[in-house]
Design a protein around this motif. Sequence first.
Motif, PDB file in Angstrom:
ATOM      1  N   ALA A 267       0.731  -1.002   0.054  1.00  0.00           N
ATOM      2  CA  ALA A 267      -0.020   0.824  -0.248  1.00  0.00           C
ATOM      3  C   ALA A 267       1.040   1.723  -0.054  1.00  0.00           C
ATOM      4  O   ALA A 267       0.028   2.184  -0.915  1.00  0.00           O
ATOM      5  N   ALA A 268       1.862   0.978   0.666  1.00  0.00           N
ATOM      6  CA  ALA A 268       2.667   2.490   0.863  1.00  0.00           C
ATOM      7  C   ALA A 268       3.798   2.303  -0.324  1.00  0.00           C
ATOM      8  O   ALA A 268       3.939   3.712  -1.128  1.00  0.00           O
ATOM      9  N   THR A 277      -4.452   6.291  -3.997  1.00  0.00           N
ATOM     10  CA  THR A 277      -4.496   6.073  -2.351  1.00  0.00           C
ATOM     11  C   THR A 277      -3.887   5.212  -2.186  1.00  0.00           C
ATOM     12  O   THR A 277      -3.807   4.640  -0.421  1.00  0.00           O
ATOM     13  N   SER A 278      -2.169   5.350  -1.914  1.00  0.00           N
ATOM     14  CA  SER A 278      -1.353   5.083  -1.111  1.00  0.00           C
ATOM     15  C   SER A 278      -1.723   5.361  -0.135  1.00  0.00           C
ATOM     16  O   SER A 278      -2.423   6.287   0.523  1.00  0.00           O
ATOM     17  N   ALA A 279      -1.109   3.956   0.979  1.00  0.00           N
ATOM     18  CA  ALA A 279      -1.222   4.423   2.472  1.00  0.00           C
ATOM     19  C   ALA A 279       0.525   5.876   2.911  1.00  0.00           C
ATOM     20  O   ALA A 279       0.862   5.630   2.362  1.00  0.00           O
ATOM     21  N   GLU A 280      -0.473   6.853   3.429  1.00  0.00           N
ATOM     22  CA  GLU A 280       0.912   7.615   3.372  1.00  0.00           C
ATOM     23  C   GLU A 280       1.106   8.495   5.205  1.00  0.00           C
ATOM     24  O   GLU A 280       1.667   9.063   5.313  1.00  0.00           O
ATOM     25  N   ARG A 281       0.116   7.293   5.993  1.00  0.00           N
ATOM     26  CA  ARG A 281       0.266   7.672   7.312  1.00  0.00           C
ATOM     27  C   ARG A 281      -0.239   6.539   8.292  1.00  0.00           C
ATOM     28  O   ARG A 281      -1.083   5.715   7.751  1.00  0.00           O
ATOM     29  N   PHE A 282       0.093   5.392   8.906  1.00  0.00           N
ATOM     30  CA  PHE A 282       0.629   4.593   9.389  1.00  0.00           C
ATOM     31  C   PHE A 282       0.111   4.410  11.077  1.00  0.00           C
ATOM     32  O   PHE A 282       0.684   5.276  11.619  1.00  0.00           O
ATOM     33  N   ALA A 404      -9.277   4.764   2.604  1.00  0.00           N
ATOM     34  CA  ALA A 404      -8.508   3.987   4.229  1.00  0.00           C
ATOM     35  C   ALA A 404      -8.379   2.592   4.605  1.00  0.00           C
ATOM     36  O   ALA A 404      -9.295   1.365   3.844  1.00  0.00           O
ATOM     37  N   ASN A 405      -7.587   2.160   5.183  1.00  0.00           N
ATOM     38  CA  ASN A 405      -6.970   0.707   5.234  1.00  0.00           C
ATOM     39  C   ASN A 405      -6.814   0.215   6.587  1.00  0.00           C
ATOM     40  O   ASN A 405      -6.624   0.802   7.942  1.00  0.00           O
ATOM     41  N   VAL A 406      -7.658  -0.851   7.270  1.00  0.00           N
ATOM     42  CA  VAL A 406      -7.210  -1.832   8.566  1.00  0.00           C
ATOM     43  C   VAL A 406      -7.166  -2.755   8.307  1.00  0.00           C
ATOM     44  O   VAL A 406      -7.400  -4.035   7.806  1.00  0.00           O
TER      45      VAL A 406
END
Length: 482
Positions: A267-268, A277-282, A404-406
């Motif tokens: 995702a990043a 939609t890149s994951a940019e904060r975890f 958003a991802n979970v």
Amino acid sequence: MTTLWIAGRPVSGAGTSDLVINPATEETVASVGSASLEQVDGAVRAARDATDRWRRTPAAERADLLHGIANWLREHADKLAWQMSVEGGKPLVENTDEVGWAAACFDYYAELGRHERGRVLPPVEDRQLALVIKEPLGVVAAIVPWNYPLLLLAWKLAPALAAGNTVVAKPSPYTPLSTLMLAEAFTQLPPGVVNLIAGGAAVGEALVVHPGTDLVAFTGSTAAGLRIGELCARQVKRTHLELGGKDAFIVCEDADLSVAAAGAAWAAYLNAGQVCTSAERFYVADAVYDEFVDRMVAEAAAVRLGSPLAPGTDMGPVIAEVQRAAVERQLASARGAGARILVGGDHGGFDRGWYLSPSVVVDVTDDMPLMRDETFGPVAPIARVSSLDEAIARANALPYGLGANVYTNRADYAYRCLDELKAGTVWINDPLTDNDAGPFGGMKASGNSRELGPEGLESFRETKHVHWSISAERKPWWYPYQ
């Protein structure tokens, strides 16, 4: 592949020329002449002239033509994927996938476009017919970014054509070549139904403000989307905006970390982090934070950085020197404020090309630009959270709301996230998966429309209500009042 496509014929751009640069080698690939203002006007007029014929083409015939475009894409997948890798820097395997996804989108809307044209309502009186008719808007201006030049064009072009609209499309000046190659796919369409022009912001703005365009469909930054919205508002012109994001990725304490870390890396770092939609904060639960960080560092270190055309490359360069510099400024700012870069953030040993190795950053705070502003690069900043409440609150705190991802195996956690996260798409245990039948788009500052699914078709249609009394009769409630 350097000529424009206007009114069914190739035309050399009469405006200034833009150089297309290979981001892996920094070599010039081609020079593409931008459309002049007269050519922008000519393309819009050609699309306008074709509207009546195309809107009256039976839906089944339009479907056959869209299926034909899908077949052409598959037949030319190797050549298109190679061209996208050379001008855009994505690995060849990802671009081959992109061509296939674009073809599938045309197939999907080919069939959806002939499914229905509205609905029949129960009348308010006997011997009446009440209809809701869905009609094309007219001429669609489609402005497409560089990160997925064919797929994001297909997400606009396929539903627009299926709905009976004509289109003038403008690719990014970074990646115009693969889009201009599509002219051959459109030769079976009536002239003017699809027009392809090239150029930068000035050409795009001319297309936006042209009185002959009825809707502007744009994917890009929130700042550019705001500008488009302002310009269109002056004409009460419709907009279809898919804008920036700063997607959150939540890892709960019950997650399988071997899967979650691998999914987080995907995702990043997919397309060097250059995905809207890149994951940019975890946000990672305190109980599993240290182990997740260790696994994420290992995943980042294992990503194979290299030429997008080389077998085995996982990640290529970012699109341009200016983009790499912007990402490096965010990293430097975070480091200056106390964050630590555990891995990556360098040029991966490459002297040429705009390479940036995938990084993992810890000790981050939400006031850092790295955690607040869109990055669009291969960076994974990881913050510790004490609870799911905190994770959801921090995820929702920004003005963005694209995705958003979970990661969790608990149904109660999953339900809370799908119910409470303010994002157009919530991925649970499977990041960044699209579905042609599922709508895609953002909430809040991330956009105002949906692509894909029936909602994607609806975005390109106008609604008309028809009330028909079968026989003309004088009504007892007309004047004079009794």
